[in-house]
Design an enzyme around this catalytic site. Structure first.
Site, short mmCIF file in Angstrom:
data_model
loop_
_atom_site.label_atom_id
_atom_site.label_comp_id
_atom_site.label_asym_id
_atom_site.label_seq_id
_atom_site.Cartn_x
_atom_site.Cartn_y
_atom_site.Cartn_z
N SER A 142 45.43 21.18 -75.51
CA SER A 142 45.52 21.93 -75.09
C SER A 142 46.51 21.89 -73.93
O SER A 142 46.89 21.09 -73.26
CB SER A 142 44.57 22.13 -74.51
OG SER A 142 44.14 23.56 -73.17
N TYR A 155 37.13 20.30 -68.43
CA TYR A 155 37.41 20.88 -69.85
C TYR A 155 39.03 20.31 -69.94
O TYR A 155 39.84 19.55 -70.37
CB TYR A 155 37.62 22.11 -70.23
CG TYR A 155 38.51 22.63 -71.15
CD1 TYR A 155 37.49 22.11 -72.11
CD2 TYR A 155 40.27 23.25 -71.32
CE1 TYR A 155 38.43 22.39 -74.33
CE2 TYR A 155 40.30 23.73 -72.15
CZ TYR A 155 40.17 23.60 -73.25
OH TYR A 155 40.75 23.60 -74.75
#
Ligand code: NAD
Length: 252
Positions: A142, A155
């Site tokens: 990501s 995350y």
């Protein structure tokens, strides 16, 4: 049909980027092994693959469980004899929260799916690819794996780890005919982003993020699938250990 005769395993195939990529790889000629925790959505993707006239199977698995990972790898090899492409994509987003309020259980959940799941997939698929002497792996990281996003530090850490695993594995396998790259989406219109939209807005975070989307919109999952299909193919023959950013300029 540049992926004709190739066997592709896709995790998180029931939704979003995983579903779009499964359909793209299949339409480019690959036979697909679809893996997801969610049986219903995984089987729906298989139905869509079959509607394209392509071949595939669905295997239910929790990517954070070693026995489930070994099972989907074994099913792929038993059924189709090899694994040429591995899209190691399943992942979950953290609940948005100030750092000191993040529960240990939430830390463990994110790390076990996003990091251990990617590690286990690499471990067992690489064994198969090493015997073949060929393969292409794409791990979904990501933009949060490059720089953090607000209120989701765990995350972000998990996606930094995915990039670390990608580069470490790429280095070991570069001379063995196996390429390993990381896909870095920015904001993509999927169930994952929909699930956090309300939390985003409550935290006043969504405005921040939209203004960082230089193109003024989220990506369509198909825009990520194009990159996955490219990295999977021999067109990307000199790419390994790369971070493939498909973020509409988010990190500019
Ligand atoms: P999504 O929620 O639409 O799809 C994720 C899929 O993974 C679901 O089908 C879900 O059932 C499956 N899954 C979740 N946990 C699993 C587990 N333990 N075992 C097996 N399957 C499991 O999400 P998406 O947006 O398509 O996300 C795919 C990947 O892309 C994730 O790794 C995510 O972190 C990453 N990503 C997404 C975005 C975004 O904006 N959507 C941005 C950057 C990175």
């Amino acid at each position: 049909m540049e992926l004709a005769n190739k066997v592709a395993v896709i995790t998180g195939a029931g939704s979003g980027i995983g579903r779009a990529s499964s359909l793209k790889l299949a339409s480019n000629g690959a036979t697909v092994v679809l893996v997801d925790f969610n049986k219903e959505t995984g089987e729906e993707t298989l139905k869509l693959v079959k509607e394209q006239g392509r071949e595939g199977i669905f295997v239910q698995a929790d990517v954070s469980k070693s026995e489930d990972v070994q099972n989907y790898v074994n099913k792929a090899v038993e059924t189709y004899g090899r694994i040429d492409i591995f899209f190691n994509n399943a992942g979950v987003i953290q609940k948005f929260a100030p750092f000191t309020t993040v529960e240990e259980t939430e830390f463990d959940r994110i790390m076990s799916i996003n990091v251990k799941g990617v590690f286990l997939g690499l471990k067992y698929v690489l064994k198969v690819m090493e015997e073949q002497g060929s393969g292409s792996i794409i791990n979904t990281a990501s933009t949060a794996g490059i720089r953090p996003e607000h209120s989701v530090a765990v995350y972000s850490a998990s996606k930094h780890a995915v990039i670390g695993l990608t580069k470490g594995a790429a280095l070991e396998y570069a001379k063995k005919g196996i390429r390993i790259n990381a896909l870095c989406p920015g904001g993509v219109q999927t169930a994952l982003t929909a699930s956090v939209a309300e939390q985003f807005e409550k935290g006043g975070y969504v405005q921040d993020e939209i203004s960082n989307m230089r193109m003024g919109r989220y990506a369509d999952p198909n825009e990520l699938a194009e990159m996955v299909a490219f990295l999977a193919s021999d067109k990307a023959s000199y790419m390994t250990g790369s971070i493939a950013l498909v973020d509409g300029g988010l990190t500019l």
